[in-house]
Design an enzyme around this catalytic site. Structure first.
Site, PDB file in Angstrom:
ATOM      1  N   ASP A 110       0.868  -1.209  -0.226  1.00 39.35           N
ATOM      2  CA  ASP A 110      -0.240   0.264   0.135  1.00 39.35           C
ATOM      3  C   ASP A 110       0.817   1.181   0.252  1.00 39.35           C
ATOM      4  O   ASP A 110       0.759   2.078   1.348  1.00 39.35           O
ATOM      5  CB  ASP A 110      -0.530   0.090   1.012  1.00 39.35           C
ATOM      6  CG  ASP A 110      -2.045  -1.345   1.471  1.00 39.35           C
ATOM      7  OD1 ASP A 110      -1.431  -1.668   0.670  1.00 39.35           O
ATOM      8  OD2 ASP A 110      -2.866  -1.527   2.428  1.00 39.35           O
ATOM      9  N   CYS A 123      -1.777  -2.814   8.365  1.00 38.05           N
ATOM     10  CA  CYS A 123      -1.442  -3.893   6.984  1.00 38.05           C
ATOM     11  C   CYS A 123      -0.021  -4.827   7.071  1.00 38.05           C
ATOM     12  O   CYS A 123      -0.044  -6.227   7.138  1.00 38.05           O
ATOM     13  CB  CYS A 123      -1.590  -2.925   6.171  1.00 38.05           C
ATOM     14  SG  CYS A 123      -2.929  -2.141   5.589  1.00 38.05           S
ATOM     15  N   LYS A 137      -6.316  -5.288  -2.895  1.00 36.04           N
ATOM     16  CA  LYS A 137      -7.474  -5.935  -1.623  1.00 36.04           C
ATOM     17  C   LYS A 137      -7.904  -4.769  -0.823  1.00 36.04           C
ATOM     18  O   LYS A 137      -8.151  -3.626  -1.343  1.00 36.04           O
ATOM     19  CB  LYS A 137      -6.461  -6.278  -0.897  1.00 36.04           C
ATOM     20  CG  LYS A 137      -5.296  -4.804  -0.482  1.00 36.04           C
ATOM     21  CD  LYS A 137      -4.159  -5.813   1.119  1.00 36.04           C
ATOM     22  CE  LYS A 137      -3.051  -4.535   1.602  1.00 36.04           C
ATOM     23  NZ  LYS A 137      -3.383  -4.277   2.283  1.00 36.04           N
TER      24      LYS A 137
END
Length: 179
Positions: free
Chosen positions: A13, A108, A75
């Site tokens: 990310d 994450c 995701k």
């Protein structure tokens, strides 16, 4: 520590709005160097983007180094392992050492690292290519990773560990990334 033939890069990310919100501009530069280094050393790369329609795409300076060694996935789960298609891709490479970094470290990256450990992978988190919005969250996440057995690296430790020697055929090209 690391073996270039047994390693896979997993970038979490590093997206436009997340880089901006966390002020992760230096970390994005280091992410770029890791992705570029992986391309030079022919290490497979898996990239995730959390909800890209809301958080933007991977930042341009990193994405410009994407090549055939990169597989991208959207995701919604915090852990990349929680998305079957992402974890299946990681498994298919057959690599047991995962080089992990991204945003946010305490969410994450942390959840992905812990699930990878549970599945028997050796996990290496690149500290100076990862970021959280709050310093305290970053520090707590980093400490938790260490206590669970994740190896914490810097960009330079990573690159030179992958090379092993100045006689490596790609030494000068990889070294140029950190000059």
């Amino acid at each position: 520590m690391l073996n270039v033939d047994n390693a896979l890069v997993l970038m979490i990310d590093v997206q436009e709005k997340l880089v901006s919100a966390t002020n992760a501009f230096d970390e994005a530069i280091n992410a770029e160097k890791i992705i570029h280094g992986a391309k030079i050393l022919n290490i497979p790369v898996v990239v995730t983007e959390q909800y890209p329609s809301g958080l933007g795409q991977t930042v341009e300076n990193v994405a410009q180094h994407f090549s055939s060694n990169v597989k991208m996935f959207e995701k919604r789960t915090f852990s990349a392992v929680g998305e079957e298609n992402i974890f299946s891709c990681v498994e298919q490479y057959g690599k047991k050492q995962i080089i992990l970094f991204g945003i946010e470290l305490h969410i994450c990256v942390l959840q992905t690292a812990l699930e990878l450990l549970d599945k028997g992978y050796e996990v290496f988190v690149v500290q100076n290519a990862s970021k959280s919005r709050k310093i305290l969250d970053f520090e707590i996440g980093l400490n938790l990773l260490k206590t669970k057995g994740v190896k914490i690296l810097s960009l330079e430790i990573l690159l030179f560990d992958l090379l092993k020697t100045s006689k490596h055929p790609n030494f000068k090209e990889v070294q140029a990334l950190i000059k």
